[in-house]
Design an enzyme around this catalytic site. Structure first.
Site, PDB file in Angstrom:
ATOM      1  N   TYR A 286      -1.852  -0.800  10.362  1.00  0.00           N
ATOM      2  CA  TYR A 286      -1.902  -1.166   8.943  1.00  0.00           C
ATOM      3  C   TYR A 286      -0.703  -0.577   8.202  1.00  0.00           C
ATOM      4  O   TYR A 286      -0.028  -1.274   7.436  1.00  0.00           O
ATOM      5  CB  TYR A 286      -3.210  -0.666   8.347  1.00  0.00           C
ATOM      6  CG  TYR A 286      -3.358  -0.908   6.865  1.00  0.00           C
ATOM      7  CD1 TYR A 286      -3.693  -2.168   6.384  1.00  0.00           C
ATOM      8  CD2 TYR A 286      -3.172   0.123   5.945  1.00  0.00           C
ATOM      9  CE1 TYR A 286      -3.840  -2.401   5.019  1.00  0.00           C
ATOM     10  CE2 TYR A 286      -3.315  -0.097   4.582  1.00  0.00           C
ATOM     11  CZ  TYR A 286      -3.655  -1.359   4.128  1.00  0.00           C
ATOM     12  OH  TYR A 286      -3.799  -1.573   2.773  1.00  0.00           O
TER      13      TYR A 286
ATOM     14  N   SER B 277       0.842  -1.193   0.000  1.00  0.00           N
ATOM     15  CA  SER B 277       0.000   0.000   0.000  1.00  0.00           C
ATOM     16  C   SER B 277       0.876   1.241   0.000  1.00  0.00           C
ATOM     17  O   SER B 277       2.019   1.207   0.473  1.00  0.00           O
ATOM     18  CB  SER B 277      -0.899   0.013   1.239  1.00  0.00           C
ATOM     19  OG  SER B 277      -1.548   1.263   1.400  1.00  0.00           O
TER      20      SER B 277
END
Length: 269
Positions: free
Chosen positions: A159, A146
Site C-alpha cells: 500500500y 496517503s
C-alpha cells in the site's frame, strides 16, 4: 488560478460506495450542490447513495458500476463520464490496502492492489488530462494518496509503495500541465476511520484515525482550492514537517513496533 465552483457542476467520485469516497460524495451534494457521477464495484451501495442524495440534496446522480482493477473498466468510467462534455472535475479515490506481513500477501492480491491503486488511477488520469489540458477547458482532478506515500509503513508495504507512486506521479504531472485553468491535486490523509480500517488489526491504531467526515471536508477544500499536495489535520501537517528532520529508518522502525503490536494482538484474539 480561480477556485473551482462546484454548484450544478458534474463531479466524478470513484470508490464512492463506502468510506471516504461516499462521505465526499455526500458533502459534495449537500454542501456544494454538485451533480455526481459515482463509481465503484457494489451496485447496491451506489444505487442506495444515488436515491439518498437525489432525494435529500436535490442534485443529479449517475451511477457507473465498475471494477477499477481492470484497465478496460477504468477506461470505461472515464469515457462515460466525459461523453456529454459536462464533466467539471474528478476525485480519484478508489483504493485498497493489505495489513500484514508482506511475505504473506498472495501474489494475486498484490497485483489487485497494484492495478487498483496505480494502474487504474494512471489510466484514468491520462484520459482526464487529455480531456482537460487544452485551451478553454476549466476543471480539476484530485488523486487520493496517503501519508504512507511519504513515510513507508511496515506491514503495509505494498500500500505504501502504491501511494508513494501516486504522490510522485501527481506532483510531477501537475507541473507538466499547460492549461492554467486545470489543476491536479494530491490529497494525502493519514489513517481514516472507514470500512477499510474497521477490523481488529487496526484496534491499537484507532486512536490515531481521523473521522471520515473531517477528512472528506478537508479533501474537498483541497480540491476546490486546487492545492498541490495537501495533508489534512493540523497535527498531521505538523507531524509531516517534523518527521522530515528525522531519519526515515528511525521513523519506520518506530512505526514497525506500533503496527506489529496491533497486528499481533488481533491475531491472538
Amino acid at each position: 488560478m480561480k477556485n473551482l465552483a462546484l454548484n450544478n457542476k458534474w463531479i466524478l467520485v470513484t470508490g464512492a460506495s463506502s468510506g471516504l469516497g461516499q462521505e465526499m460524495a455526500r458533502q459534495l451534494a449537500h454542501i456544494h450542490k454538485a451533480n455526481l457521477i459515482i463509481a465503484a464495484r457494489r451496485a447496491d451501495k451506489l444505487e442506495d447513495l444515488k436515491a439518498e442524495l437525489e432525494k435529500a440534496a436535490g442534485i443529479k446522480v449517475k451511477v457507473i458500476v465498475a471494477d477499477l482493477s481492470i484497465p478496460e473498466e477504468a477506461d470505461r468510467v472515464i469515457n462515460e463520464s466525459i461523453a456529454n462534455g459536462n464533466l467539471y472535475g474528478a476525485i480519484l479515490n478508489a483504493g485498497v490496502t493489505y495489513f500484514g506481513r508482506h511475505t504473506e500477501l498472495p501474489w494475486d492480491n498484490f497485483e489487485s492492489i497494484l492495478k487498483t491503486n496505480v494502474i487504474g488511477v494512471v489510466r484514468m488520469t491520462n484520459s482526464l488530462v487529455k480531456h482537460f489540458d487544452k485551451p478553454g477547458s476549466v476543471g480539476g482532478v484530485m488523486l487520493v494518496s496517503s501519508m504512507a506515500g511519504f513515510f513507508p509503513v511496515p506491514y503495509q508495504a505494498a500500500y505504501s509503495a502504491t501511494k508513494a507512486f501516486i504522490t510522485a506521479f501527481g506532483n510531477a504531472l501537475h507541473n507538466e500541465l499547460q492549461n492554467p485553468d486545470f489543476s491536479i491535486t494530491v490529497f494525502s490523509p493519514g489513517g481514516i476511520a472507514t470500512e477499510m480500517t474497521d477490523n481488529s488489526k487496526f484496534n491499537e491504531l484507532k486512536g490515531w484515525l481521523m473521522p471520515v467526515s473531517e477528512a472528506a471536508k478537508e479533501g474537498i477544500h483541497a480540491f476546490i482550492t486546487r492545492k498541490y499536495n495537501y495533508v489534512p489535520g493540523l497535527l498531521n501537517r505538523i507531524g509531516n514537517v517534523f518527521m522530515n528532520f528525522l531519519p526515515k529508518r528511525f521513523i519506520s522502525g518506530k512505526m514497525s513496533k506500533v503496527y506489529l503490536k496491533s497486528l499481533t494482538k488481533a491475531q491472538e484474539e
